[in-house]
Design an enzyme around this catalytic site. Structure first.
Site, mmCIF file in Angstrom:
data_model
loop_
_atom_site.group_PDB
_atom_site.id
_atom_site.type_symbol
_atom_site.label_atom_id
_atom_site.label_comp_id
_atom_site.label_asym_id
_atom_site.label_seq_id
_atom_site.Cartn_x
_atom_site.Cartn_y
_atom_site.Cartn_z
ATOM 1 N N TRP A 101 0.823 -1.224 0.000
ATOM 2 C CA TRP A 101 0.000 0.000 0.000
ATOM 3 C C TRP A 101 0.848 1.261 0.000
ATOM 4 O O TRP A 101 0.484 2.259 -0.629
ATOM 5 C CB TRP A 101 -0.999 -0.022 1.165
ATOM 6 C CG TRP A 101 -1.945 -1.173 1.027
ATOM 7 C CD1 TRP A 101 -2.024 -2.271 1.828
ATOM 8 C CD2 TRP A 101 -2.908 -1.371 -0.030
ATOM 9 N NE1 TRP A 101 -2.982 -3.142 1.334
ATOM 10 C CE2 TRP A 101 -3.533 -2.614 0.214
ATOM 11 C CE3 TRP A 101 -3.296 -0.633 -1.135
ATOM 12 C CZ2 TRP A 101 -4.537 -3.128 -0.621
ATOM 13 C CZ3 TRP A 101 -4.296 -1.141 -1.971
ATOM 14 C CH2 TRP A 101 -4.891 -2.369 -1.698
ATOM 15 N N ASP A 171 -0.718 6.514 6.749
ATOM 16 C CA ASP A 171 -1.891 5.682 6.446
ATOM 17 C C ASP A 171 -2.089 4.725 7.623
ATOM 18 O O ASP A 171 -1.282 3.827 7.847
ATOM 19 C CB ASP A 171 -1.623 4.891 5.146
ATOM 20 C CG ASP A 171 -2.710 3.869 4.821
ATOM 21 O OD1 ASP A 171 -3.666 3.723 5.606
ATOM 22 O OD2 ASP A 171 -2.593 3.204 3.766
ATOM 23 N N LYS A 195 -11.710 -1.780 8.511
ATOM 24 C CA LYS A 195 -11.075 -2.807 9.328
ATOM 25 C C LYS A 195 -11.518 -2.668 10.784
ATOM 26 O O LYS A 195 -12.131 -3.578 11.331
ATOM 27 C CB LYS A 195 -9.559 -2.729 9.205
ATOM 28 C CG LYS A 195 -9.096 -3.116 7.797
ATOM 29 C CD LYS A 195 -7.947 -2.296 7.346
ATOM 30 C CE LYS A 195 -7.667 -2.300 5.873
ATOM 31 N NZ LYS A 195 -7.927 -3.481 5.102
HETATM 32 N N1 PMP Z 1 -3.878 1.061 2.985
HETATM 33 C C1 PMP Z 1 -3.885 -0.047 3.765
HETATM 34 C C2 PMP Z 1 -2.949 -0.117 4.932
HETATM 35 C C3 PMP Z 1 -4.752 -1.099 3.455
HETATM 36 O O1 PMP Z 1 -4.747 -2.201 4.220
HETATM 37 C C4 PMP Z 1 -5.625 -0.985 2.340
HETATM 38 C C5 PMP Z 1 -6.603 -2.055 1.956
HETATM 39 N N2 PMP Z 1 -6.805 -3.076 2.731
HETATM 40 C C6 PMP Z 1 -5.566 0.168 1.559
HETATM 41 C C7 PMP Z 1 -4.683 1.174 1.924
HETATM 42 C C8 PMP Z 1 -6.473 0.345 0.358
HETATM 43 O O2 PMP Z 1 -7.742 0.624 0.818
HETATM 44 P P1 PMP Z 1 -8.997 0.818 -0.130
HETATM 45 O O3 PMP Z 1 -9.380 -0.524 -0.642
HETATM 46 O O4 PMP Z 1 -10.024 1.413 0.790
HETATM 47 O O5 PMP Z 1 -8.615 1.759 -1.222
#
Ligand code: PMP
Length: 365
Positions: A101, A171, A195
């Site tokens: 991510w 994040d 989450k």
């Molecule tokens: N950042 C983290 C730490 C994640 O775990 C995730 C998805 N599980 C994301 C970003 C992406 O999130 P989204 O699917 O809401 O775009």
């Protein structure tokens, strides 16, 4: 009481009392004769829901007054673009690469300016958090970006990076409200709520007010400017009303448990049960360096793909759902977010113990 334990990485398990309360209020919220889903976002009733959620989040996280709390859409992934659009004023930024991510965020930012990698753990498949005490930061970089908890790999920062005075953007999607954080040390904290906080479809961003301005990269759409949402108190357009309502309830649930210090204590105990077992096991082993272990996503393997697959299947048959690891790591991942009770972790460890015993006796026979 439900009959399964859901170890999904997200969307994931939510507190049962919250789901029960939402079910009780489904048909008639506070005597309105309507479900929260049916109430206008411009009504006084909804205003009290969003104001309450923001107020309680501020109290729970001890958010200073000079920070804005924004309820946004587009998932965490849209933030990967909004952050550079709004903050990459000199078109340079530093990224710490600790997983999929963070890398996605850096790739998105590179559309808008120069991305400099300040540290990375890609050399060992992101199985550890690099030392960030003396980061190699560009002198004219606009911010330093990090991902607090790496959902896929099962690692977590246990110490804040030294950004040498640069703004830190973090994040916190997969560790949101799992422990106290000193908000004043960050320019921005943000995360998808799917989450630890509620249903997928809402992102919460906590941003230092002086960073929010009209000075954004050219052609940044109105909807993608933080100022648009800050000026209208997250009601520029129709927000995900039901998600905000559930977040409000989850925050109250954490408050009732004793707040974030208590939440962290509970999370540490749960994670210790699993990690202690992994450290003793003759069959299973943890996939990340001990000093980088996540409290939320515990990744492990047996060393044999067939054995992993057999374990995942057997676990599911015993009511332990979504334990398969992400394909980038393989093996297993038990996501033990705030709402996973200790009983769920103990059941998993009991099951792993029995599985291990049966496999070892198979070998002996
Ligand atoms: N950042 C983290 C730490 C994640 O775990 C995730 C998805 N599980 C994301 C970003 C992406 O999130 P989204 O699917 O809401 O775009």
């Amino acid at each position: 009481m439900r009959h399964i334990y859901n170890f999904s990485a997200g969307p994931s398990v939510l507190p049962e009392p919250v789901l029960q309360e939402a079910a009780d209020e489904m048909m008639n919220y506070k005597g309105s004769g309507m479900s929260v889903m049916e109430i206008s976002h411009r009504s006084a009733l909804f205003q009290s829901i969003i104001d309450g959620a923001e107020h309680d989040l501020r109290t729970l996280m001890n958010i200073p007054d000079d920070y804005e709390v924004l309820f946004l859409q587009g998932g965490t992934s849209l933030q990967f673009a909004m952050i550079p659009m709004n903050f990459m004023r000199s078109q340079k930024a530093d990224y710490i690469l600790t997983g999929h991510w963070a890398k996605k965020a850096s790739e998105e930012a590179s559309i808008y300016g120069k991305v400099h990698v300040a540290a990375s753990s890609e050399d060992e498949n992101f199985s550890y958090i690099p030392d960030c005490d003396n980061l190699d930061i560009l002198p004219d970089s606009d911010y330093v970006y990090m991902c607090e908890n790496n959902t896929i790999y099962g690692t977590k920062f246990h110490k804040r990076p030294n950004t040498k005075g640069k703004i830190l953007i973090d994040d916190i999607s997969s560790s949101f409200l799992s422990e106290p954080m000193d908000v004043s040390k960050y320019g921005m904290l943000f995360g998808g709520i799917q989450k630890n906080l509620g249903p997928a479809g809402l992102v919460i961003a906590i941003i230092r007010k002086d960073l929010i301005s009209d000075t954004v990269l050219p052609w940044t759409p109105t909807m993608l400017r933080y100022k648009t949402h800050a000026d209208k108190k997250s009601l520029y357009n129709t927000p995900p009303t039901y998600n905000i309502y559930i977040v409000g309830k989850v925050i109250k649930w954490i408050q009732a448990l004793g707040g974030l210090e208590k939440m962290k204590e509970i999370n540490e105990k749960k994670a210790a049960v699993l990690y202690d077992f992994l450290d003793r096991s003759k069959l299973f082993y943890g996939t990340v360096r001990k000093d980088s272990r996540s409290l939320m996503n515990v990744t492990f393997r047996t060393g044999s793909e067939e054995m992993d697959a057999a374990f995942i299947k057997a676990a599911e048959q015993h009511g332990m759902i979504s334990i398969k690891g992400h394909r980038a790591v393989g093996g297993m991942r038990a996501s033990i977010y705030n709402a996973m009770p200790m009983e769920g972790v103990l059941s998993l460890v009991d099951f792993m113990t029995a599985f291990e015993k049966s496999k070892i006796s198979d070998c002996i026979l």
